[in-house]
Design a protein around this motif. Structure first.
Motif, PDB file in Angstrom:
ATOM      1  N   MET A   1      51.360  74.726  11.683  1.00  0.00           N
ATOM      2  CA  MET A   1      50.003  74.443  11.200  1.00  0.00           C
ATOM      3  C   MET A   1      49.126  73.948  12.358  1.00  0.00           C
ATOM      4  SD  MET A   1      49.191  72.312   7.732  1.00  0.00           S
ATOM      5  CE  MET A   1      48.526  70.826   8.467  1.00  0.00           C
ATOM      6  N   ALA A   2      47.869  74.387  12.386  1.00  0.00           N
ATOM      7  CA  ALA A   2      46.978  74.018  13.496  1.00  0.00           C
ATOM      8  C   ALA A   2      46.685  72.518  13.473  1.00  0.00           C
ATOM      9  CB  ALA A   2      45.678  74.802  13.402  1.00  0.00           C
ATOM     10  N   GLN A   3      46.664  71.942  14.660  1.00  0.00           N
ATOM     11  CA  GLN A   3      46.353  70.513  14.818  1.00  0.00           C
ATOM     12  C   GLN A   3      44.911  70.240  14.390  1.00  0.00           C
ATOM     13  OE1 GLN A   3      47.163  67.249  15.087  1.00  0.00           O
ATOM     14  NE2 GLN A   3      48.137  67.324  17.087  1.00  0.00           N
ATOM     15  N   LYS A   4      44.700  69.120  13.677  1.00  0.00           N
ATOM     16  CA  LYS A   4      43.346  68.714  13.280  1.00  0.00           C
ATOM     17  C   LYS A   4      42.942  67.489  14.089  1.00  0.00           C
ATOM     18  CE  LYS A   4      43.965  70.226   8.511  1.00  0.00           C
ATOM     19  NZ  LYS A   4      44.293  69.718   7.177  1.00  0.00           N
ATOM     20  N   TYR A   5      41.628  67.338  14.295  1.00  0.00           N
ATOM     21  CA  TYR A   5      41.119  66.240  15.116  1.00  0.00           C
ATOM     22  C   TYR A   5      39.956  65.538  14.423  1.00  0.00           C
ATOM     23  CZ  TYR A   5      43.644  68.720  18.804  1.00  0.00           C
ATOM     24  OH  TYR A   5      44.614  69.346  19.539  1.00  0.00           O
ATOM     25  N   ILE A   6      39.812  64.270  14.769  1.00  0.00           N
ATOM     26  CA  ILE A   6      38.599  63.513  14.424  1.00  0.00           C
ATOM     27  C   ILE A   6      37.863  63.252  15.730  1.00  0.00           C
ATOM     28  CG2 ILE A   6      37.688  61.312  13.562  1.00  0.00           C
ATOM     29  CD1 ILE A   6      38.786  62.871  11.268  1.00  0.00           C
ATOM     30  N   LEU A   7      36.546  63.445  15.699  1.00  0.00           N
ATOM     31  CA  LEU A   7      35.707  63.160  16.865  1.00  0.00           C
ATOM     32  C   LEU A   7      35.018  61.815  16.634  1.00  0.00           C
ATOM     33  CD1 LEU A   7      34.264  64.032  19.512  1.00  0.00           C
ATOM     34  CD2 LEU A   7      32.612  65.235  18.095  1.00  0.00           C
ATOM     35  N   ALA A   8      35.285  60.851  17.510  1.00  0.00           N
ATOM     36  CA  ALA A   8      34.640  59.534  17.391  1.00  0.00           C
ATOM     37  C   ALA A   8      33.550  59.412  18.447  1.00  0.00           C
ATOM     38  CB  ALA A   8      35.677  58.429  17.565  1.00  0.00           C
ATOM     39  N   LEU A   9      32.356  59.077  18.010  1.00  0.00           N
ATOM     40  CA  LEU A   9      31.229  58.843  18.926  1.00  0.00           C
ATOM     41  C   LEU A   9      31.053  57.340  19.054  1.00  0.00           C
ATOM     42  CD1 LEU A   9      28.676  61.455  17.500  1.00  0.00           C
ATOM     43  CD2 LEU A   9      30.508  61.807  19.183  1.00  0.00           C
ATOM     44  N   ASP A  10      31.133  56.849  20.285  1.00  0.00           N
ATOM     45  CA  ASP A  10      31.060  55.407  20.547  1.00  0.00           C
ATOM     46  C   ASP A  10      29.828  55.146  21.407  1.00  0.00           C
ATOM     47  OD1 ASP A  10      31.440  52.767  21.188  1.00  0.00           O
ATOM     48  OD2 ASP A  10      33.252  53.078  22.372  1.00  0.00           O
ATOM     49  N   GLN A  11      28.734  54.757  20.748  1.00  0.00           N
ATOM     50  CA  GLN A  11      27.487  54.542  21.484  1.00  0.00           C
ATOM     51  C   GLN A  11      27.365  53.056  21.824  1.00  0.00           C
ATOM     52  OE1 GLN A  11      24.247  53.197  21.825  1.00  0.00           O
ATOM     53  NE2 GLN A  11      24.604  54.371  23.670  1.00  0.00           N
ATOM     54  N   GLY A  12      27.652  52.707  23.075  1.00  0.00           N
ATOM     55  CA  GLY A  12      27.689  51.308  23.494  1.00  0.00           C
ATOM     56  C   GLY A  12      26.431  50.859  24.209  1.00  0.00           C
TER      57      GLY A  12
END
Length: 494
Positions: free
Chosen positions: A1-12
């Motif tokens: 099964m294809a790997q799934k990802y979460i994209l986290a945006l960290d605006q500091g």
């Protein structure tokens, strides 16, 4: 099964980052860009909102290139952000009417004094959980409306939108369709009723702010809207202010769990459960997050200048070339450092709340060198943390068994050992210190069904436990000197 990802945006505060997290909770790629700090006058700090957006989007593209994946592998986006920083923009043109006023900015101190004189202190505390301070968004909004030509009239017509940085990014990512924020960020504006979970009319009226400007407030783990990336629709499924995100990322899900993040500032948060707990010791009561139709609260103590003090050594005094060097030079000082640095560059935060305090160096002698100064600056982070932790334990009535740490300076072993020593508490550093990012990723991942909240503690691995070694006499002696130094920096500005 294809790997799934979460994209986290960290605006500091000093940089924008994008981080890709795989379904096992492992970070697979990071891209980061620093951006300019704007100082138009003494005590004023601004950012260009378009530069924030550009650097965030640029790192987003970069992280996908680094990981070499396609957009359809990303199942959700989580956003975490510097809190309190205030943007007001024209909803028709999409242009900000003024630069973002940063959380560190002190220009609204007089507006805060006026609110105090009008007897609003208790209302602010009981309603918002905060204290009246220039730190929060409310007085920044008022300042922009009063000082930008035609702003008040445009706001009344419904043409202007206010947002903390999460709202600004969300609005732009959703092609100007969604104007919203989450409970954690709303609770930092000094306009939000954390008991009734709505904007407070008394404070809006006191500051002459039109409610039409304000974003809708949603849970932190929630489908806010969609970002179209290379033709693929990706749900934006989590938003939390950076410190609440770090609390979530450290898996501080139980009442009494606490963490300290050593970033630009130092932020100590303790989960206090489903009821707000109001402080007798100058701490803030804040919303930790909203998830699964429940809202959780936290006590928070803020140290305004932490990593920023190390930056000052590097950029202001130019006595180190990088933050990492600070540990090397500090090790060259003997056990007893006679120098104390109080880095109150932006006043003192909890538990003192003195906007008029300023930084100072004590204990200088003829043989003081740069190593003493570097070590004392590092130690100031640990002392300020102790100040807050004493207040927090009194308020919560819970003694801390251990402190979970994260953020840039938590990598400094000398500082972490001193932190354990001065607190007389075990300091626990996880293998992944990117807990702010992980919190944003977890909130989004839970919303899209990638993880269950109770699974997340398995992801958290401890890297090092720092065990206290000081005698109680030594600890008390050092801390007494610190408190003496604090007293002498107070109320410096008339």
């Amino acid at each position: 099964m294809a790997q799934k990802y979460i994209l986290a945006l960290d605006q500091g505060t000093t940089s924008s980052r994008s981080v890709l997290v795989d379904e096992k909770g492992k970070i697979v790629a990071i891209a980061q860009e620093e951006f300019e700090q704007i100082y138009p006058a003494s005590g004023w700090v601004e950012h260009d909102p378009f530069v924030i957006l550009e650097t965030q989007l640029s790192t987003l593209q970069k992280v996908i290139e680094i990981a070499n994946i396609t957009a359809d592998k990303i199942v959700g986006i989580g956003i975490t952000n510097q809190r309190e920083t205030t943007v007001i923009w024209d909803k028709n043109s999409g242009k900000p009417i003024y630069n973002a006023i940063v959380w560190q900015d002190k220009r609204t101190a007089e507006i805060c004094e006026d609110l105090n004189k009008r007897g609003l202190e208790n209302h602010v505390k009981q309603t918002t959980g905060l204290v009246i301070d220039a730190y929060f968004s409310a007085t920044k909004i008022h300042w922009i409306l009063e000082n930008v030509p035609n702003a008040k009239q445009e706001a009344q017509k419904g043409n202007l939108l206010f947002g903390t940085i999460d709202s600004w990014i969300l609005w732009n990512l959703t092609d100007k369709k969604v104007h919203a924020t989450d409970y954690s960020n709303a609770s930092r504006t000094m306009l939000f009723d954390i008991n009734k979970l709505c904007w407070d009319e008394t404070l809006l009226k006191a500051l002459n702010i039109d409610q039409k400007m304000l974003p809708k407030v949603k849970p932190s783990s929630f489908h806010f809207g969609d970002f179209i990336l290379n033709g693929t629709k990706i749900p934006i499924a989590g938003i939390a202010g950076d410190q609440q995100a770090a609390l979530f990322g450290q898996a501080c899900f139980k009442k009494g769990n606490a963490k300290n993040t050593y970033g630009t500032g130092c932020f100590l948060l303790m989960n206090t459960g489903k009821k707000p707990q109001f402080s007798k010791n100058g701490l803030l009561t804040t919303i930790a997050w909203g998830i699964n139709n429940k809202v959780y609260y936290a006590l928070e103590g803020s140290v305004f200048v932490a990593g920023a003090a190390i930056q000052w050594l590097r950029d202001g005094l130019e006595i180190i070339k990088s933050a990492e060097e600070s540990e090397f030079f500090a090790q060259n000082v003997g056990d007893e450092n006679p120098v104390i640095v109080v880095p109150a560059f932006a006043g003192l935060g909890a538990p003192y709340w003195d906007m008029y305090a300023r930084g100072a160096i004590f204990g200088l002698t003829r043989d003081t060198g740069k190593n003493h100064l570097i070590k004392a600056t590092l130690q100031s982070l640990a002392y300020q943390t102790k100040d807050v932790l004493i207040a927090m334990q009194e308020d919560a009535g819970i003694p801390l068994k251990s402190l979970k740490v994260d953020g840039g300076a938590s990598a400094n072993n000398l500082l972490m050992q001193f932190q354990a020593d001065i607190l007389n508490t075990v300091v626990e550093r996880p293998k992944i210190t990117e807990t702010t990012v992980m919190g944003a990723a977890y909130l989004a991942g839970i919303c899209v069904g990638l993880w269950q909240q109770n699974e997340l503690t398995i992801h958290r691995e401890i890297d090092v436990e720092f065990i206290p070694k000081f005698t109680s006499e030594k600890r008390e002696h050092l801390y007494k000197n610190w408190l003496k130094a604090i007293e002498r920096t107070k109320n410096w500005i008339d």
